[in-house]
Design an enzyme around this catalytic site. Structure first.
Site, PDB file in Angstrom:
ATOM      1  CB  SER A 174      -0.937   0.024   1.200  1.00  0.00           C
ATOM      2  OG  SER A 174      -2.056  -0.767   0.902  1.00  0.00           O
ATOM      3  CE  LYS A 180      -3.853   0.592  -1.232  1.00  0.00           C
ATOM      4  NZ  LYS A 180      -4.517  -0.016  -0.063  1.00  0.00           N
ATOM      5  CE1 TYR A 188      -4.927  -1.312  -4.544  1.00  0.00           C
ATOM      6  CE2 TYR A 188      -5.178  -3.695  -4.436  1.00  0.00           C
ATOM      7  CZ  TYR A 188      -5.022  -2.480  -3.802  1.00  0.00           C
ATOM      8  OH  TYR A 188      -4.947  -2.430  -2.434  1.00  0.00           O
ATOM      9  CE1 TYR A 200      -4.832   0.988   4.461  1.00  0.00           C
ATOM     10  CE2 TYR A 200      -3.226  -0.209   5.753  1.00  0.00           C
ATOM     11  CZ  TYR A 200      -3.701   0.224   4.544  1.00  0.00           C
ATOM     12  OH  TYR A 200      -3.039  -0.106   3.408  1.00  0.00           O
ATOM     13  CB  VAL A 231      -0.106  -5.843   4.197  1.00  0.00           C
ATOM     14  CG1 VAL A 231      -1.344  -5.200   4.765  1.00  0.00           C
ATOM     15  CG2 VAL A 231      -0.245  -6.114   2.706  1.00  0.00           C
TER      16      VAL A 231
HETATM   17  N1  GLU Z   1      -2.309  -5.227  -1.887  1.00  0.00           N
HETATM   18  C1  GLU Z   1      -2.849  -5.140  -0.549  1.00  0.00           C
HETATM   19  C2  GLU Z   1      -4.351  -5.349  -0.570  1.00  0.00           C
HETATM   20  O1  GLU Z   1      -4.993  -4.844  -1.454  1.00  0.00           O
HETATM   21  C3  GLU Z   1      -2.477  -3.834   0.039  1.00  0.00           C
HETATM   22  C4  GLU Z   1      -2.905  -3.689   1.456  1.00  0.00           C
HETATM   23  C5  GLU Z   1      -1.904  -2.943   2.288  1.00  0.00           C
HETATM   24  O2  GLU Z   1      -0.719  -2.910   2.024  1.00  0.00           O
HETATM   25  O3  GLU Z   1      -2.339  -2.362   3.293  1.00  0.00           O
HETATM   26  O4  GLU Z   1      -4.894  -5.984   0.264  1.00  0.00           O
END
Ligand code: GLU
Length: 307
Positions: free
Chosen positions: A64, A67, A191, A243, A261
């Site tokens: 993430s 992002k 994605y 988050y 993650v």
């Molecule tokens: N590729 C992961 C997902 O979509 C990213 C989540 C993350 O890194 O928080 O679940």
């Protein structure tokens, strides 16, 4: 005054016992293979000084953290119109939660929860092929990091794509509200590639340097975003970068950060430096346990907090 390298080393020494606490993400099967005892940290300052500790040059799955780069690109492409499709508020829910989406009519709370990131990916895709879109994204990350060796780990990408049930659910749901322009499969394809970009702490800290320098890469002089946009991306990281533990991160660390993650976190110290840490064992909110502890200690030592 201790050197930057000494400061980073003493910070990391303090958290040695935290490494291995928590759980390596396993809902993406390929991520479960990463050894739990890895730890790396890197600082790159706006003047180009670098400090590295542990596995700082080992590539891992940025997940993430990507992002932030995707949001940067999408804002450059669509400007403020992007905010018609995705909000700017903390979600207070898990990164992959679907509960708010129904009440809020398919407009995700922010670009850093999965639903919001899927909308950003859809905005980036426009009318391009999925290959072109992924290619442009990786090229922009290579530019930010000044390193053309950065690649996508295709094993991780395929592993996530094959098990992307939850993200597919989010995407279909948003499509039912008219908030995706491209087919769900195209959005998921890009994605999952984006999340599987593999980078080291050193490369990540280098690539986030524009956010520490009002939108301009201080080492190349290239403007990535204008000053106001950089401030806003940093604000988004501060409010939504971890988050439903974003408040906790602000409380403990007090600088803008974005976790993934894969166990990585990037953090921005305005006008001073960008920092990246990596340790794959995650706390209950999906953020690196030892990585957060390292950043907390670094900020305590350097007084780099902005809060
Ligand atoms: N590729 C992961 C997902 O979509 C990213 C989540 C993350 O890194 O928080 O679940």
């Amino acid at each position: 005054m201790q050197s930057l390298q000494t400061q980073l080393e003493s910070t990391c020494r303090l958290i040695q016992n935290e490494i291995g606490i928590g759980k390596v993400a396993n809902y993406i099967p390929a991520l479960a293979q990463v050894p739990p005892d890895k730890f790396g940290a890197a600082i790159v300052t706006v003047t180009g000084e670098t400090a590295l500790v542990g596995a700082a040059q080992e590539a891992f799955s940025i997940q993430s953290i990507s992002k932030v780069f995707a949001l940067t690109e999408a804002l450059n492409l669509h400007g403020i119109n992007l905010w018609n499709r995705v909000g700017r508020e903390p979600s207070g829910n898990a990164f992959n939660s679907i509960v708010q989406l129904e009440k809020e009519k398919g407009i995700p709370r922010n670009p850093f929860i999965n639903a919001g990131a899927l909308v950003v990916t859809d905005a980036l895709l426009g009318n391009q092929s999925t290959e072109d879109c992924t290619g442009k994204l990786i090229a922009s990350v290579q530019t930010l990091a000044s390193d053309s060796s950065i690649l996508i780990n295709t094993t991780v990408a395929e592993s996530e794509r094959a098990t992307a049930y939850r993200n597919a659910g989010l995407a279909h749901f948003m499509q039912s509200f008219g908030n995706l322009n491209r087919p769900v499969n195209d959005v998921l394809d890009v994605y999952c590639q984006q999340c599987a970009i593999a980078m080291s702490c050193e490369q990540l800290a280098r690539s986030a340097l524009y956010l520490a320098n009002n939108g301009t890469d201080p080492l190349t002089g290239k403007q990535i975003v204008d000053e106001e946009r950089a401030r806003r991306i940093n604000a988004m990281m501060m409010l939504c970068g971890h988050y439903d533990a974003s408040g906790e991160f602000a409380h403990r660390v007090g600088i803008p950060g974005k976790s993934g993650v894969g166990g990585g976190i990037i953090a921005v110290v305005p006008n001073i430096a960008a920092v990246a840490v990596w340790s794959p064992c995650l706390n209950a909110n999906g953020n690196s346990h030892a990585g957060t502890a390292a950043l907390e200690n670094l900020v305590r030592l350097t007084k780099w907090n902005v809060l």
